[in-house]
Design a protein around this motif. Structure first.
Motif, mmCIF file in Angstrom:
data_model
loop_
_atom_site.group_PDB
_atom_site.id
_atom_site.type_symbol
_atom_site.label_atom_id
_atom_site.label_comp_id
_atom_site.label_asym_id
_atom_site.label_seq_id
_atom_site.Cartn_x
_atom_site.Cartn_y
_atom_site.Cartn_z
ATOM 1 N N VAL A 144 0.873 -1.170 0.000
ATOM 2 C CA VAL A 144 0.000 0.000 0.000
ATOM 3 C C VAL A 144 0.909 1.218 0.000
ATOM 4 O O VAL A 144 1.616 1.484 0.978
ATOM 5 C CB VAL A 144 -0.950 0.022 1.211
ATOM 6 N N LEU A 145 0.897 1.931 -1.106
ATOM 7 C CA LEU A 145 1.792 3.071 -1.312
ATOM 8 C C LEU A 145 0.983 4.363 -1.392
ATOM 9 O O LEU A 145 0.020 4.450 -2.161
ATOM 10 C CB LEU A 145 2.583 2.883 -2.608
ATOM 11 N N GLY A 146 1.364 5.343 -0.600
ATOM 12 C CA GLY A 146 0.804 6.683 -0.726
ATOM 13 C C GLY A 146 1.848 7.578 -1.359
ATOM 14 O O GLY A 146 2.912 7.802 -0.776
ATOM 15 N N GLU A 147 1.573 8.075 -2.553
ATOM 16 C CA GLU A 147 2.589 8.786 -3.341
ATOM 17 C C GLU A 147 2.004 10.045 -3.960
ATOM 18 O O GLU A 147 0.877 10.040 -4.480
ATOM 19 C CB GLU A 147 3.124 7.871 -4.439
ATOM 20 N N VAL A 178 1.301 4.972 -12.150
ATOM 21 C CA VAL A 178 0.787 3.600 -12.227
ATOM 22 C C VAL A 178 1.589 2.787 -13.242
ATOM 23 O O VAL A 178 1.893 1.611 -13.016
ATOM 24 C CB VAL A 178 -0.709 3.609 -12.580
ATOM 25 N N ASP A 179 1.966 3.401 -14.353
ATOM 26 C CA ASP A 179 2.765 2.698 -15.363
ATOM 27 C C ASP A 179 4.100 2.232 -14.782
ATOM 28 O O ASP A 179 4.563 1.123 -15.079
ATOM 29 C CB ASP A 179 3.013 3.605 -16.563
ATOM 30 N N LEU A 180 4.717 3.062 -13.938
ATOM 31 C CA LEU A 180 5.983 2.678 -13.311
ATOM 32 C C LEU A 180 5.794 1.483 -12.384
ATOM 33 O O LEU A 180 6.664 0.606 -12.303
ATOM 34 C CB LEU A 180 6.570 3.850 -12.524
ATOM 35 N N ALA A 181 4.671 1.458 -11.672
ATOM 36 C CA ALA A 181 4.403 0.326 -10.790
ATOM 37 C C ALA A 181 4.318 -0.970 -11.584
ATOM 38 O O ALA A 181 4.873 -2.003 -11.186
ATOM 39 C CB ALA A 181 3.111 0.564 -10.016
ATOM 40 N N ILE A 182 3.648 -0.926 -12.712
ATOM 41 C CA ILE A 182 3.498 -2.116 -13.549
ATOM 42 C C ILE A 182 4.847 -2.550 -14.098
ATOM 43 O O ILE A 182 5.190 -3.743 -14.098
ATOM 44 C CB ILE A 182 2.493 -1.837 -14.677
ATOM 45 N N GLU A 183 5.648 -1.591 -14.540
ATOM 46 C CA GLU A 183 6.976 -1.902 -15.071
ATOM 47 C C GLU A 183 7.868 -2.562 -14.026
ATOM 48 O O GLU A 183 8.737 -3.382 -14.353
ATOM 49 C CB GLU A 183 7.643 -0.620 -15.580
ATOM 50 N N ALA A 184 7.657 -2.223 -12.754
ATOM 51 C CA ALA A 184 8.498 -2.763 -11.681
ATOM 52 C C ALA A 184 8.065 -4.148 -11.220
ATOM 53 O O ALA A 184 8.752 -4.772 -10.400
ATOM 54 C CB ALA A 184 8.489 -1.801 -10.492
ATOM 55 N N GLU A 192 -6.754 4.816 -5.836
ATOM 56 C CA GLU A 192 -7.624 5.848 -5.272
ATOM 57 C C GLU A 192 -6.783 7.066 -4.930
ATOM 58 O O GLU A 192 -5.555 6.978 -4.813
ATOM 59 C CB GLU A 192 -8.361 5.332 -4.034
ATOM 60 N N THR A 193 -7.435 8.206 -4.781
ATOM 61 C CA THR A 193 -6.712 9.451 -4.516
ATOM 62 C C THR A 193 -7.389 10.223 -3.401
ATOM 63 O O THR A 193 -8.602 10.156 -3.210
ATOM 64 C CB THR A 193 -6.636 10.336 -5.775
ATOM 65 N N ALA A 248 -1.897 9.750 -4.336
ATOM 66 C CA ALA A 248 -2.471 8.496 -4.813
ATOM 67 C C ALA A 248 -2.222 7.418 -3.756
ATOM 68 O O ALA A 248 -1.128 7.329 -3.212
ATOM 69 C CB ALA A 248 -1.829 8.083 -6.119
ATOM 70 N N TYR A 249 -3.252 6.637 -3.483
ATOM 71 C CA TYR A 249 -3.114 5.453 -2.634
ATOM 72 C C TYR A 249 -3.262 4.239 -3.534
ATOM 73 O O TYR A 249 -4.347 3.956 -4.053
ATOM 74 C CB TYR A 249 -4.166 5.463 -1.519
ATOM 75 N N LEU A 250 -2.148 3.557 -3.744
ATOM 76 C CA LEU A 250 -2.098 2.413 -4.649
ATOM 77 C C LEU A 250 -1.950 1.131 -3.843
ATOM 78 O O LEU A 250 -1.007 0.996 -3.060
ATOM 79 C CB LEU A 250 -0.927 2.547 -5.616
#
Length: 256
Positions: A144-147, A178-184, A192-193, A248-250
């Motif tokens: 759970v990342l808040g960024e 979000v794209d960076l998260a997928i790439e990683a 959510e935001t 963003a809360y991912l």
């Protein structure tokens, strides 16, 4: 009002969470995380660890570690753990998260603290943050990342009103994040935001105790420097990043 040894009110005493996060949103995030029955939870830049403690309350089989470099916040976390009967299941450690070997774990919390995973001598690199998070979580585990992200491109005037040296490259758009998260190596299970109400509750709560204290103690020896600090903090929000900077809360799942 309770005050510290200096005569000032306690730091952040009116905040439950150190960020723009409502009880409703926090409960949903915690329930999703606890439903996976994690065995171990790591909170990076935990502060006083309110979310970590709530995850442990909802996942009785889990143990947690919170790491931060602020001794005052960590002491508050230990006191809260004692009050809730969780002291034997959580460890609050004063240490840097840079290159930490506290993983791999089943679940990670990192809310507003991703800079702790980056070399402070180098420009902030969100891609490096996601790589570190992926290194620290087991396959199938949750993060759970808040960024921070830009709701829109800030104007030059807005940037000038923010933190010193603020520039448009300080944050990405939500889509790019979000794209960076997928790439990683993650799948974004929930995106959510923070709402405007959550931001206003946080920003006002951040300064509330101090503002009340300043109103009652205008001639205190520390009033002038405290007033200058608080006025500067408030200005960066109302004259700078308000309705521009988002959080963003991912909730991310590490790909197996």
């Amino acid at each position: 009002m309770i005050t510290s040894d200096s005569g000032l009110p306690p730091r952040l005493g009116s905040l439950t969470f150190h960020g723009p996060l409502s009880e409703t949103r926090a409960t949903r995030m915690i329930e999703r995380l606890a439903a996976e029955a994690p065995a171990d939870v790591l909170d990076i830049g935990c502060g006083w660890g309110e979310l970590l403690l709530r995850v442990l309350e909802n996942a009785p089989g889990a143990k947690g570690i919170g790491i931060d470099i602020n001794a005052e916040d960590l002491a508050r976390g230990r006191a809260l753990a004692d009050e809730r009967g969780l002291a034997d299941r959580v460890l609050f450690v004063e240490e840097s998260a840079l290159g930490t070997e506290r993983g791999p774990v089943d679940a990670i919390l990192c809310l507003g603290s991703s800079q702790a995973l980056c070399d402070p001598e180098q420009p902030y690199d969100p891609a490096a943050v996601f790589r570190e998070l992926r290194r620290l979580v087991r396959p199938g585990g949750r993060v759970v990342l808040g960024e921070g992200f830009w709701e829109r491109t800030p104007t030059d005037e807005e940037l000038a009103g923010m933190w010193p040296g603020a520039h448009a490259g300080d944050h990405l758009s939500l889509g790019a994040l979000v794209d960076l998260a997928i790439e990683a190596g993650f799948r974004p299970a929930w995106i959510e935001t923070a709402s405007a109400d959550e931001w206003e509750d946080f920003e006002s709560g951040y300064r509330y105790d101090t503002e009340v204290w300043l109103a009652a103690n205008p001639d205190h020896p520390l009033a002038a420097e405290t007033r200058e600090r608080v006025d500067r903090q408030r200005s960066t929000w109302v004259n700078g990043y308000r309705r521009v900077l988002g959080i963003a809360y991912l909730t991310l799942i590490a790909v197996v």
